[in-house]
Design an enzyme around this catalytic site. Structure first.
Site, PDB file in Angstrom:
ATOM      1  N   ASP A  10     -24.814 -51.626 -61.579  1.00 52.75           N
ATOM      2  CA  ASP A  10     -25.894 -50.650 -61.760  1.00 52.75           C
ATOM      3  C   ASP A  10     -25.499 -49.382 -61.007  1.00 52.75           C
ATOM      4  OD1 ASP A  10     -28.575 -49.704 -62.392  1.00 52.75           O
ATOM      5  OD2 ASP A  10     -29.018 -49.968 -60.277  1.00 52.75           O
ATOM      6  N   SER A  11     -26.268 -48.322 -61.252  1.00 58.25           N
ATOM      7  CA  SER A  11     -26.044 -47.073 -60.542  1.00 58.25           C
ATOM      8  C   SER A  11     -26.410 -47.186 -59.058  1.00 58.25           C
ATOM      9  CB  SER A  11     -26.901 -45.978 -61.185  1.00 58.25           C
ATOM     10  OG  SER A  11     -28.247 -46.386 -61.221  1.00 58.25           O
ATOM     11  N   TYR A  42     -27.786 -42.135 -62.303  1.00 51.28           N
ATOM     12  CA  TYR A  42     -27.093 -41.964 -63.582  1.00 51.28           C
ATOM     13  C   TYR A  42     -28.032 -41.323 -64.616  1.00 51.28           C
ATOM     14  CZ  TYR A  42     -23.139 -45.087 -62.335  1.00 51.28           C
ATOM     15  OH  TYR A  42     -22.025 -45.664 -61.789  1.00 51.28           O
ATOM     16  N   GLY A  43     -29.332 -41.488 -64.381  1.00 53.24           N
ATOM     17  CA  GLY A  43     -30.338 -41.100 -65.383  1.00 53.24           C
ATOM     18  C   GLY A  43     -30.320 -39.632 -65.763  1.00 53.24           C
ATOM     19  N   CYS A  73     -27.887 -51.549 -65.592  1.00 55.25           N
ATOM     20  CA  CYS A  73     -28.466 -50.203 -65.645  1.00 55.25           C
ATOM     21  C   CYS A  73     -28.794 -49.837 -67.103  1.00 55.25           C
ATOM     22  CB  CYS A  73     -27.435 -49.237 -65.080  1.00 55.25           C
ATOM     23  SG  CYS A  73     -27.930 -47.520 -65.123  1.00 55.25           S
ATOM     24  N   ASN A  74     -30.025 -49.427 -67.345  1.00 55.18           N
ATOM     25  CA  ASN A  74     -30.411 -49.046 -68.719  1.00 55.18           C
ATOM     26  C   ASN A  74     -29.626 -47.837 -69.193  1.00 55.18           C
ATOM     27  OD1 ASN A  74     -33.294 -50.397 -69.728  1.00 55.18           O
ATOM     28  ND2 ASN A  74     -32.938 -50.518 -67.541  1.00 55.18           N
ATOM     29  N   THR A  75     -29.432 -46.852 -68.296  1.00 57.12           N
ATOM     30  CA  THR A  75     -28.727 -45.634 -68.702  1.00 57.12           C
ATOM     31  C   THR A  75     -27.274 -45.962 -69.054  1.00 57.12           C
ATOM     32  OG1 THR A  75     -30.143 -44.456 -67.129  1.00 57.12           O
ATOM     33  CG2 THR A  75     -28.292 -43.240 -68.056  1.00 57.12           C
ATOM     34  N   GLU A 152     -37.877 -46.242 -54.585  1.00 56.52           N
ATOM     35  CA  GLU A 152     -36.904 -46.293 -53.483  1.00 56.52           C
ATOM     36  C   GLU A 152     -37.528 -45.853 -52.161  1.00 56.52           C
ATOM     37  OE1 GLU A 152     -32.931 -45.116 -54.300  1.00 56.52           O
ATOM     38  OE2 GLU A 152     -32.908 -46.225 -56.182  1.00 56.52           O
ATOM     39  N   CYS A 184     -36.093 -49.137 -67.481  1.00 50.50           N
ATOM     40  CA  CYS A 184     -35.329 -48.639 -66.333  1.00 50.50           C
ATOM     41  C   CYS A 184     -35.399 -49.716 -65.261  1.00 50.50           C
ATOM     42  CB  CYS A 184     -35.945 -47.336 -65.827  1.00 50.50           C
ATOM     43  SG  CYS A 184     -35.240 -46.742 -64.277  1.00 50.50           S
ATOM     44  N   THR A 185     -34.295 -49.901 -64.558  1.00 49.85           N
ATOM     45  CA  THR A 185     -34.197 -50.998 -63.584  1.00 49.85           C
ATOM     46  C   THR A 185     -35.344 -51.052 -62.573  1.00 49.85           C
ATOM     47  OG1 THR A 185     -32.749 -49.471 -62.385  1.00 49.85           O
ATOM     48  CG2 THR A 185     -31.691 -51.285 -63.588  1.00 49.85           C
ATOM     49  N   HIS A 186     -35.831 -49.877 -62.180  1.00 51.97           N
ATOM     50  CA  HIS A 186     -36.823 -49.843 -61.103  1.00 51.97           C
ATOM     51  C   HIS A 186     -38.253 -50.174 -61.563  1.00 51.97           C
ATOM     52  CE1 HIS A 186     -33.491 -47.681 -59.380  1.00 51.97           C
ATOM     53  NE2 HIS A 186     -34.114 -47.486 -58.233  1.00 51.97           N
TER      54      HIS A 186
HETATM   55  N1  DGL Z   1     -30.487 -47.759 -62.986  1.00 49.20           N
HETATM   56  C1  DGL Z   1     -30.998 -46.624 -63.728  1.00 49.20           C
HETATM   57  C2  DGL Z   1     -31.511 -47.115 -65.089  1.00 49.20           C
HETATM   58  O1  DGL Z   1     -31.897 -48.240 -65.263  1.00 49.20           O
HETATM   59  C3  DGL Z   1     -32.085 -45.909 -62.972  1.00 49.20           C
HETATM   60  C4  DGL Z   1     -31.596 -45.123 -61.760  1.00 49.20           C
HETATM   61  C5  DGL Z   1     -30.649 -43.991 -62.151  1.00 49.20           C
HETATM   62  O2  DGL Z   1     -31.086 -42.988 -62.724  1.00 49.20           O
HETATM   63  O3  DGL Z   1     -29.464 -44.151 -61.885  1.00 49.20           O
HETATM   64  O4  DGL Z   1     -31.529 -46.349 -66.022  1.00 49.20           O
END
Ligand code: DGL
Length: 270
Positions: A10-11, A42-43, A73-75, A152, A184-186
């Protein structure tokens, strides 16, 4: 049978929501996690940059002899899954397809909302995958960039987060959706607030949970499930170990043993 670890990346810290579900679903499996905490988020980055970083991380994970890779990571899943999967000969799964398949199963009225980072929304991947599954679905997207820093910051149950959620979801709720993908992961970490704002008539889909189930199927189909073993969890990050460890301890159902900082300069290439 294969006791090699599963690679997850993940990012940053958010992918731990996926690790948490993998540990619950597949308690015998060992995991090597990489969180790119030095280069998060990464978003807001471009397709090219996210793909380049994803390739570097996959190279790192392969050096740890993983048997399969999960792009938590979704992105990164939205931008880089196909490029990364094309490069290597072990199974690679992202979080978008599992989330999309679940949303299609859950929806009654065919109207699905997706909340995600700006990059994931811009990529168009969720609509593309959902339309491939069922061309009749109506898909509505909304970028919610403030959710990541709020989570976060530890404001998971805060009134400020509630207000932000209310403002973001207002737009998307106007489309009469009955299903909302936490893209999104969060976001699973603030699902209670999101559910409260969206109301009981909306079913939330958590791609982290769906991905863990999908992974179980992929390991089984490839005959590479772990034998009964004591799993090992190793975590690597590209920035501060301390900050990562305290976040990980707050959300994982296990002791966060080994956390190590890795210099990604050594893993660069294309
Ligand atoms: N992990 C990213 C996602 O799921 C979210 C955090 C980021 O923007 O890197 O898209």
């Amino acid at each position: 049978m294969n006791n090699s670890p599963i690679g997850v990346f993940d990012s940053g810290v958010g992918g731990l929501t996926v690790v948490r579900e993998i540990i619950r679903e597949l308690p015998e499996e060992s995991i090597v996690y990489f969180g790119d905490t030095a280069r998060v988020p990464y978003g807001s980055k471009s397709r090219e940059t996210v793909t380049k970083y994803s390739r570097q991380i996959v190279r790192f994970l392969r050096s740890r002899e993983v048997k399969a890779i999960v792009i938590a990571c979704n992105t990164a899943s939205a931008y880089a899954l196909h490029e990364v999967a094309h490069d290597i000969d072990i199974p690679v799964i992202g979080v978008i397809e599992p989330g999309a398949k679940a949303a299609d199963k859950v929806t009654q009225n065919g109207r699905i909302g997706i909340i995600a980072t700006e990059g994931t929304v811009r990529s168009g991947t969720y609509e593309k995958v959902l339309k491939q599954i069922n061309p009749n679905l109506k898909v509505f997207l909304k970028a919610c960039p403030l959710f990541v820093p709020l989570v976060e910051e530890g404001w998971r149950y805060d009134s400020v987060t509630y207000e932000v959620a209310d403002r973001y979801l207002n737009d998307i709720m106007m489309y009469d959706i009955d299903t909302l993908v936490l893209g999104c992961t969060h976001y699973p970490l603030i699902r209670r607030i999101i559910q409260k704002v969206a109301g009981d008539g909306v079913t939330l889909v958590n791609p982290a949970y769906e991905t863990a189930k999908e992974l179980a199927g992929v390991l089984y189909d490839n005959g590479i499930m772990a034998e009964q073993s004591v799993p090992e969890y190793r975590f690597y990050v590209s920035d501060s170990v301390k900050k990562f460890s305290s976040f990980a301890e707050s959300i994982l159902p296990c002791d966060v043993g080994h956390v190590e900082r890795v210099n990604m300069e050594y893993n660069q290439g294309d």
